[in-house]
Motif scaffolding. Structure first.
Motif, PDB file in Angstrom:
ATOM      1  N   ILE A  22       0.840  -1.204   0.000  1.00 16.19           N
ATOM      2  CA  ILE A  22       0.000   0.000   0.000  1.00 16.19           C
ATOM      3  C   ILE A  22       0.873   1.250   0.000  1.00 16.19           C
ATOM      4  O   ILE A  22       0.610   2.222  -0.724  1.00 16.19           O
ATOM      5  CB  ILE A  22      -0.956  -0.009   1.213  1.00 16.19           C
ATOM      6  CG1 ILE A  22      -1.961  -1.156   1.089  1.00 16.19           C
ATOM      7  CG2 ILE A  22      -1.693   1.317   1.330  1.00 16.19           C
ATOM      8  CD1 ILE A  22      -2.876  -1.312   2.288  1.00 16.19           C
ATOM      9  N   ILE A  23       1.953   1.231   0.798  1.00 14.46           N
ATOM     10  CA  ILE A  23       2.852   2.385   0.858  1.00 14.46           C
ATOM     11  C   ILE A  23       3.536   2.596  -0.488  1.00 14.46           C
ATOM     12  O   ILE A  23       3.695   3.737  -0.955  1.00 14.46           O
ATOM     13  CB  ILE A  23       3.891   2.184   1.982  1.00 14.46           C
ATOM     14  CG1 ILE A  23       3.203   2.182   3.344  1.00 14.46           C
ATOM     15  CG2 ILE A  23       4.950   3.288   1.937  1.00 14.46           C
ATOM     16  CD1 ILE A  23       4.107   1.838   4.500  1.00 14.46           C
ATOM     17  N   SER A  24       3.923   1.507  -1.142  1.00  6.51           N
ATOM     18  CA  SER A  24       4.562   1.612  -2.465  1.00  6.51           C
ATOM     19  C   SER A  24       3.623   2.257  -3.480  1.00  6.51           C
ATOM     20  O   SER A  24       4.038   3.101  -4.302  1.00  6.51           O
ATOM     21  CB  SER A  24       4.990   0.233  -2.958  1.00  6.51           C
ATOM     22  OG  SER A  24       5.934  -0.344  -2.081  1.00  6.51           O
ATOM     23  N   GLN A  25       2.337   1.881  -3.416  1.00  4.42           N
ATOM     24  CA  GLN A  25       1.356   2.470  -4.333  1.00  4.42           C
ATOM     25  C   GLN A  25       1.116   3.942  -4.011  1.00  4.42           C
ATOM     26  O   GLN A  25       0.934   4.763  -4.920  1.00  4.42           O
ATOM     27  CB  GLN A  25       0.045   1.686  -4.271  1.00  4.42           C
ATOM     28  CG  GLN A  25       0.147   0.271  -4.813  1.00  4.42           C
ATOM     29  CD  GLN A  25      -1.215  -0.356  -5.017  1.00  4.42           C
ATOM     30  OE1 GLN A  25      -2.163   0.294  -5.444  1.00  4.42           O
ATOM     31  NE2 GLN A  25      -1.316  -1.655  -4.716  1.00  4.42           N
ATOM     32  N   LEU A  26       1.114   4.282  -2.724  1.00  7.83           N
ATOM     33  CA  LEU A  26       0.937   5.681  -2.333  1.00  7.83           C
ATOM     34  C   LEU A  26       2.086   6.534  -2.856  1.00  7.83           C
ATOM     35  O   LEU A  26       1.878   7.665  -3.311  1.00  7.83           O
ATOM     36  CB  LEU A  26       0.850   5.786  -0.801  1.00  7.83           C
ATOM     37  CG  LEU A  26      -0.460   5.340  -0.151  1.00  7.83           C
ATOM     38  CD1 LEU A  26      -0.305   5.255   1.356  1.00  7.83           C
ATOM     39  CD2 LEU A  26      -1.588   6.302  -0.496  1.00  7.83           C
ATOM     40  N   VAL A  27       3.300   5.996  -2.784  1.00 10.37           N
ATOM     41  CA  VAL A  27       4.469   6.738  -3.261  1.00 10.37           C
ATOM     42  C   VAL A  27       4.429   6.901  -4.780  1.00 10.37           C
ATOM     43  O   VAL A  27       4.669   7.986  -5.322  1.00 10.37           O
ATOM     44  CB  VAL A  27       5.765   6.020  -2.824  1.00 10.37           C
ATOM     45  CG1 VAL A  27       6.975   6.663  -3.510  1.00 10.37           C
ATOM     46  CG2 VAL A  27       5.923   6.081  -1.314  1.00 10.37           C
ATOM     47  N   SER A  28       4.108   5.794  -5.478  1.00 13.03           N
ATOM     48  CA  SER A  28       4.114   5.833  -6.938  1.00 13.03           C
ATOM     49  C   SER A  28       3.008   6.724  -7.506  1.00 13.03           C
ATOM     50  O   SER A  28       3.160   7.303  -8.587  1.00 13.03           O
ATOM     51  CB  SER A  28       3.973   4.418  -7.503  1.00 13.03           C
ATOM     52  OG  SER A  28       2.727   3.841  -7.119  1.00 13.03           O
ATOM     53  N   LYS A  29       1.891   6.844  -6.767  1.00  6.53           N
ATOM     54  CA  LYS A  29       0.764   7.636  -7.253  1.00  6.53           C
ATOM     55  C   LYS A  29       0.705   9.031  -6.635  1.00  6.53           C
ATOM     56  O   LYS A  29      -0.310   9.714  -6.740  1.00  6.53           O
ATOM     57  CB  LYS A  29      -0.543   6.889  -7.000  1.00  6.53           C
ATOM     58  CG  LYS A  29      -0.645   5.582  -7.792  1.00  6.53           C
ATOM     59  CD  LYS A  29      -1.988   4.905  -7.595  1.00  6.53           C
ATOM     60  CE  LYS A  29      -2.068   3.610  -8.403  1.00  6.53           C
ATOM     61  NZ  LYS A  29      -3.370   2.930  -8.280  1.00  6.53           N
TER      62      LYS A  29
END
Length: 337
Positions: A87-94
Motif C-alpha cells: 500500500i505504501i509503495s502504491q501511495l508513493v508511486s501515485k
C-alpha cells in the motif's frame, strides 16, 4: 479482543509464543514474524537524493490532485489482504509531489505511512518497568508515579528479601507488586493495608504480574481500620450458625475472611522493617496510625502529589520524636532527545 491504538486485536495467536516475539497485525489477528523481517518493516526506508527536490517551496496541498490513490481504494486493498508495504509503495508511486520533496520530507512521509499501515507489535512478559510505561497515558490511576520515583521510593524504604513490610497505596497495586517481586520466597511478611480489607484497588498490577502462589504466600490483605482494634479478632472468632450445605462461594468467602484475620493477628505481633504510604486518602492520619508499629532503625516513605501533605507529615514527625533523617525530597527526570 483488546484495543490498541484504536485497533481491535485478537490475541489467540500469542499463546505459547516466546517472550519478545514480533507480530504483525493482519485482519485483526497478530501473526508472528521473525525478528529480521520485523526490523526491516519498521526501520526507516532509504531514499535516494537523486529523486528528491532541493526544497519544499513549490509544494502546495491540493488534496486529491496530489494523491491519485483514494481512501476507498486503500480500504479495498486492506480488505483484500494486501500488505502494508504494498500500500505504501502504491501511495508513493501515485503521489504527484513525492519526488519534489526533500530527502528529509520523503523520510518523514514514509515513516508516517509505515506507522499507519504497518502495525508491528512485540509481546513482552510483564515487568514493573513495563507496567509503569503502560500507565503513561493514564497516570492518574497510579498517582502520577514515574518509574524513577518508584525506584527512589523502593530504595528509601529499604525493601529487601526477608523484610516485614506494610504498604498503604492507591496505585493499582504497582508498589505492592514491586515489593512482592523483591521479596519473593522470603521469610518476611508483606501487609497490604486497604480500606475494609478490599484488594480491588491493588489487584490490577499484581494480576498482570501473575505471581506464583509461593511468591504471594506471605502477602496479607487486611482492613486498615481494624489495626489497633483489640476487639476485632474477638468479633471474628464469634461462633456463627453453620449452613447445612455450604456452597463453594461461601467457602471461598470464609477462607478470605479467615486469611484477613490471620493477617491481622500477625500484624499485631510483628515489628515492621519498612512502611510505604502512597494513598489518595489522608496520609497524615495513616502515618499517625502506623508509625508506632515500626521497629528500631526501620525505614518509612510517604509519597504524595502535593507538598502540603508531605509538610504536614514532616511537622508531625518532628513533634512526635523518635525519628532521624526526616526530609522532604523530590525526584526529577529529564528526557534527552
Amino acid at each position: 479482543p483488546i484495543f490498541i491504538d484504536k485497533n481491535k486485536i485478537y490475541l489467540d495467536h500469542i499463546i505459547n509464543e516466546s517472550d519478545g516475539s514480533y507480530f504483525e497485525l493482519k485482519e485483526r489477528h497478530l501473526c508472528k514474524i521473525d525478528t529480521v523481517q520485523a526490523k526491516n518493516l519498521v526501520q526507516p526506508g532509504d531514499t535516494s537524493s537523486d529523486n528528491a527536490g532541493q526544497d519544499n517551496r513549490n509544494l502546495c496541498d491540493e488534496g486529491t490532485v496530489n494523491q491519485v490513490l483514494q481512501q476507498e481504494e486503500i480500504e479495498q486493498l486492506k480488505s483484500e489482504g494486501v500488505s502494508g508495504q504494498s500500500i505504501i509503495s502504491q501511495l508513493v508511486s501515485k503521489s504527484a509531489t513525492f519526488d519534489k520533496k526533500t530527502v528529509f520530507s520523503q523520510q518523514k512521509y514514509l515513516n508516517k505511512k509505515k506507522k499507519k499501515y504497518i502495525q508491528i507489535y512485540r509481546a513482552w512478559k510483564p515487568s514493573i518497568r513495563l507496567l509503569c510505561q503502560a500507565y503513561t497515558h493514564d497516570l492518574q490511576k497510579i498517582m502520577y508515579l514515574r518509574r524513577d520515583t518508584l525506584a527512589m521510593l523502593l530504595s528509601l524504604s529499604n525493601v529487601n528479601h526477608g523484610s516485614n513490610i506494610a504498604i498503604v497505596e492507591s496505585c493499582q497495586g504497582l508498589i505492592l507488586a514491586s515489593a512482592i517481586q523483591r521479596c519473593a520466597g522470603g521469610d518476611g511478611l508483606i501487609f497490604n493495608l486497604t480500606p475494609a480489607g478490599e484488594h480491588n484497588s491493588t489487584s490490577p498490577c499484581c494480576d498482570f504480574m501473575d505471581f506464583s502462589s509461593e511468591s504471594t504466600a506471605n502477602v496479607y490483605t487486611i482492613p486498615i481500620e481494624n489495626i489497633g482494634d483489640t476487639n476485632a479478632v474477638e468479633r471474628a472468632n464469634q461462633v456463627k450458625p453453620k449452613q447445612e450445605e455450604p456452597t463453594e462461594k461461601s467457602l471461598q468467602a470464609l477462607a478470605r475472611r479467615q486469611r484477613r484475620f490471620d493477617g491481622l493477628q500477625l500484624f499485631e505481633k510483628t515489628k515492621l522493617n519498612s512502611l510505604i504510604i502512597a494513598s489518595k486518602y489522608d496520609s497524615l492520619s495513616i502515618l499517625q496510625h502506623l508509625v508506632d508499629y515500626l521497629a528500631i532503625s526501620s525505614h518509612f516513605v510517604v509519597y504524595s502529589q502535593s507538598i502540603q501533605t508531605l509538610l504536614e507529615c514532616y511537622q508531625f514527625l518532628k513533634k512526635h520524636g523518635g525519628t532521624i533523617h526526616v526530609e522532604v525530597a523530590d525526584s526529577w527526570l529529564r528526557e534527552y532527545q
